[in-house]
Design an enzyme around this catalytic site. Structure first.
Site, PDB file in Angstrom:
ATOM      1  N   ASP A  56       0.832  -1.204   0.000  1.00 20.12           N
ATOM      2  CA  ASP A  56       0.000   0.000   0.000  1.00 20.12           C
ATOM      3  C   ASP A  56       0.873   1.263   0.000  1.00 20.12           C
ATOM      4  OD1 ASP A  56       0.898  -0.096   2.586  1.00 20.12           O
ATOM      5  OD2 ASP A  56      -1.074   0.147   3.520  1.00 20.12           O
ATOM      6  N   SER A  57       2.200   1.079   0.091  1.00 17.06           N
ATOM      7  CA  SER A  57       3.107   2.214  -0.093  1.00 17.06           C
ATOM      8  C   SER A  57       2.910   2.822  -1.485  1.00 17.06           C
ATOM      9  CB  SER A  57       4.565   1.786   0.093  1.00 17.06           C
ATOM     10  OG  SER A  57       4.896   0.748  -0.814  1.00 17.06           O
TER      11      SER A  57
ATOM     12  N   ASP B 183      -1.291  -6.074  -0.510  1.00 17.86           N
ATOM     13  CA  ASP B 183      -1.509  -5.433   0.786  1.00 17.86           C
ATOM     14  C   ASP B 183      -2.982  -5.103   0.953  1.00 17.86           C
ATOM     15  OD1 ASP B 183      -0.069  -4.752   3.027  1.00 17.86           O
ATOM     16  OD2 ASP B 183       1.041  -3.128   2.055  1.00 17.86           O
TER      17      ASP B 183
ATOM     18  N   LYS C 129      -1.419  -9.394   2.626  1.00 19.00           N
ATOM     19  CA  LYS C 129      -0.678  -8.954   3.813  1.00 19.00           C
ATOM     20  C   LYS C 129      -1.576  -8.009   4.586  1.00 19.00           C
ATOM     21  CE  LYS C 129       2.930  -5.814   3.614  1.00 19.00           C
ATOM     22  NZ  LYS C 129       2.456  -4.710   4.484  1.00 19.00           N
TER      23      LYS C 129
ATOM     24  N   GLU D  97      -1.625  -5.573   8.467  1.00 17.97           N
ATOM     25  CA  GLU D  97      -0.842  -5.072   9.593  1.00 17.97           C
ATOM     26  C   GLU D  97      -1.496  -5.432  10.921  1.00 17.97           C
ATOM     27  OE1 GLU D  97      -0.070  -0.865   9.085  1.00 17.97           O
ATOM     28  OE2 GLU D  97       0.775  -1.165   7.083  1.00 17.97           O
TER      29      GLU D  97
ATOM     30  N   GLU E  50       9.002  -4.646  10.271  1.00 15.38           N
ATOM     31  CA  GLU E  50       9.394  -3.354   9.718  1.00 15.38           C
ATOM     32  C   GLU E  50       9.985  -2.449  10.790  1.00 15.38           C
ATOM     33  OE1 GLU E  50       6.607  -1.363   7.123  1.00 15.38           O
ATOM     34  OE2 GLU E  50       7.701   0.517   7.230  1.00 15.38           O
TER      35      GLU E  50
HETATM   36  N1  LIG Z   1       8.433   5.207  -0.246  1.00 18.31           N
HETATM   37  C1  LIG Z   1       8.070   4.524   0.818  1.00 18.31           C
HETATM   38  N2  LIG Z   1       8.943   3.649   1.354  1.00 18.31           N
HETATM   39  C2  LIG Z   1       8.609   2.945   2.473  1.00 18.31           C
HETATM   40  O1  LIG Z   1       9.448   2.134   2.922  1.00 18.31           O
HETATM   41  C3  LIG Z   1       7.339   3.139   3.027  1.00 18.31           C
HETATM   42  C4  LIG Z   1       6.462   4.051   2.414  1.00 18.31           C
HETATM   43  N3  LIG Z   1       6.861   4.735   1.331  1.00 18.31           N
HETATM   44  N4  LIG Z   1       5.223   4.262   2.893  1.00 18.31           N
HETATM   45  C5  LIG Z   1       4.708   3.408   3.895  1.00 18.31           C
HETATM   46  C6  LIG Z   1       5.746   3.042   4.835  1.00 18.31           C
HETATM   47  C7  LIG Z   1       6.256   4.232   5.618  1.00 18.31           C
HETATM   48  N5  LIG Z   1       7.627   3.859   5.821  1.00 18.31           N
HETATM   49  C8  LIG Z   1       8.591   4.655   6.402  1.00 18.31           C
HETATM   50  C9  LIG Z   1       8.587   6.025   6.236  1.00 18.31           C
HETATM   51  C10 LIG Z   1       9.567   6.815   6.792  1.00 18.31           C
HETATM   52  C11 LIG Z   1      10.565   6.254   7.538  1.00 18.31           C
HETATM   53  C12 LIG Z   1      11.584   7.124   8.126  1.00 18.31           C
HETATM   54  O2  LIG Z   1      12.210   7.910   7.457  1.00 18.31           O
HETATM   55  N6  LIG Z   1      11.782   7.020   9.434  1.00 18.31           N
HETATM   56  C13 LIG Z   1      12.761   7.835  10.137  1.00 18.31           C
HETATM   57  C14 LIG Z   1      12.200   8.259  11.472  1.00 18.31           C
HETATM   58  C15 LIG Z   1      11.027   9.161  11.309  1.00 18.31           C
HETATM   59  C16 LIG Z   1      10.512   9.681  12.641  1.00 18.31           C
HETATM   60  O3  LIG Z   1      11.203   9.621  13.633  1.00 18.31           O
HETATM   61  O4  LIG Z   1       9.379  10.154  12.635  1.00 18.31           O
HETATM   62  C17 LIG Z   1      14.016   7.018  10.346  1.00 18.31           C
HETATM   63  O5  LIG Z   1      15.052   7.614  10.566  1.00 18.31           O
HETATM   64  O6  LIG Z   1      13.949   5.784  10.215  1.00 18.31           O
HETATM   65  C18 LIG Z   1      10.581   4.874   7.723  1.00 18.31           C
HETATM   66  C19 LIG Z   1       9.594   4.087   7.142  1.00 18.31           C
HETATM   67  C20 LIG Z   1       7.888   2.586   5.262  1.00 18.31           C
HETATM   68  N7  LIG Z   1       6.937   2.500   4.199  1.00 18.31           N
HETATM   69  C1  LIG Z   2       7.236  -1.500   3.135  1.00 15.52           C
HETATM   70  C2  LIG Z   2       6.457  -2.715   2.744  1.00 15.52           C
HETATM   71  C3  LIG Z   2       6.670  -3.868   3.663  1.00 15.52           C
HETATM   72  C4  LIG Z   2       5.015  -2.360   2.675  1.00 15.52           C
HETATM   73  O1  LIG Z   2       4.231  -2.669   3.512  1.00 15.52           O
HETATM   74  C5  LIG Z   2       4.568  -1.556   1.537  1.00 15.52           C
HETATM   75  O2  LIG Z   2       5.250  -1.476   0.522  1.00 15.52           O
HETATM   76  O3  LIG Z   2       3.475  -0.988   1.646  1.00 15.52           O
END
Ligand SMILES: Nc1nc(=O)c2c([nH]1)NC[C@@H]1CN(c3ccc(C(=O)N[C@@H](CCC(=O)O)C(=O)O)cc3)CN21
Ligand SMILES: CC(C)C(=O)C(=O)O
Length: 352
Positions: free
Chosen positions: A107-108, A146, A176, A178, A246
């Protein structure tokens, strides 16, 4: 490079003669290997389609479809399971040709393909639309869809009905969703209906409002990390064929993997998982809003795309494109007749 690639644009007129529809019908019905042979023997090519490189297409032709049994066998052999996301026909074709074991229509796609701020607003119908395109492009990987936010949480009956739509209407093979212990009954119902389920715990982006950001609480507190172990066991017990972890600290993911008899698929969960998944647009450098910490960029496709599109715009402005080879030739005598015809009836212009 194969001989057919050199044929270039001389082939255009014969393509027109043979007919677009016939060429297209052959293109879709013949295996790739056979196509390359046809290209060589007849010394022409269809439109601008080039044959896939022979080694890769041969591999595609002999490759076996990945099933749940294949994945279980890989897990027994401790062979890492690869998963890549896709959301349309070309991105699915790439996942297939890269030889990935499994493909996730995540769903990303709400964010990477639809430009939405998060994953929560994507609908069942939108997911199904993307899944159908993906299924047309990927023939070998095991296909997982998803379940979008709101399509499964309310009750197991709704979840089964929606999960079944992915199988019936979009050629997916598994779903899948959550959640951990809280979703165990729902997982059980879907599995009982004969639909394989991939669990997903740790950072669960559909619960963005509750989390307050894309951050997994298990990375901050031992107590939350312990709850994840219980969640994973509950999902296994409910019948999940694997669980996505994740943004889970590596030691926690490793501990979970060691305690489960089903594979774990990590994303930002370290090398101790039974497999890995990444979002294709992230790893290819196509998505520009953020790069999750756990993502490795294997290419910068944005740069290549942008340079090509800019060059095209410049060439149209300068007149460099289109060149003669991009146009359709006409027999000289027919062109002369045509010129005579239009000059005879040259009364189109109005006198102001
Ligand atoms: N393009 C994309 N990639 C992804 O992996 C993804 C999505 N979209 N959308 C749904 C979720 C959201 N995801 C994410 C989005 C942002 C971070 C990220 O940058 N996290 C920061 C911390 C952010 C905070 O503290 O608020 C990090 O440093 O890991 C991680 C996973 C994983 N999934
Ligand atoms: C980041 C992966 C596991 C996912 O759930 C997605 O692509 O939506």
């Amino acid at each position: 490079m194969s001989a057919a690639t050199h044929l270039g644009h001389r082939a255009h007129s014969s393509i027109l003669a043979r007919g677009f529809a016939t060429a297209l019908a052959r293109h879709v019905s013949r295996p790739m290997v056979a196509q390359s042979i046809v290209y060589r023997q007849q010394q022409w090519r269809w439109m601008s389609a080039r044959p896939a490189d022979d080694a890769a297409s041969h591999h595609q032709h002999t490759r076996k479809k990945v099933t749940l049994q294949t994945l279980a066998a890989m897990h027994r052999r401790k062979e890492p399971i690869t998963m890549i996301t896709a959301h349309d026909y070309p991105s699915a074709m790439f996942v297939d040709r890269a030889g990935a074991d499994t493909l996730l229509v995540g769903d990303s796609l709400a964010m990477v393909a639809l430009g939405l701020p998060s994953t929560v607003s994507v609908t069942m119908d939108e997911m199904l639309h993307h899944c159908r395109a993906v299924a047309r492009g990927a023939k070998h990987p095991f296909l997982v869809a998803d379940m979008p936010f709101g399509s499964y949480e309310a009750d197991p009956k709704l979840a089964v009905a929606n999960a079944a739509r992915f199988i019936k209407e979009a050629n997916m093979e598994a779903v899948k969703l959550e959640g951990g212990m809280d979703m165990a009954d729902t997982v059980r119902s879907i599995v009982k209906a004969g639909i394989p389920v991939l669990g997903h715990i740790g950072l669960t982006p559909q619960r963005l409002a509750m989390l307050g950001g894309f951050r997994c609480k298990a990375s901050l507190q031992a107590r939350c990390a312990k709850l994840l172990v219980d969640d994973a066991l509950a999902l296994q017990d409910a019948g999940c064929f694997a669980v996505v972890l994740e943004a889970v600290p590596a030691p926690v993911a490793t501990a979970i993997t060691e305690r489960l008899s089903i594979p774990t698929i990590g994303i930002g969960a370290g090398a101790g998982c039974s497999g890995q998944v990444l979002v294709q647009q992230d790893m290819l450098g196509i998505f520009d809003r953020f790069v999750p910490k756990f993502c490795k960029q294997y290419a910068n496709v944005s740069q290549v795309s942008l340079a090509a599109l800019r060059e095209y715009c410049q060439e149209v402005k300068s007149g460099a494109f289109p060149a003669t080879e991009h146009t359709y030739p006409m027999p000289a005598d027919e062109e002369a007749k045509f010129q005579a015809l239009v000059s005879d009836s040259a009364t189109g212009k109005k006198d102001d």
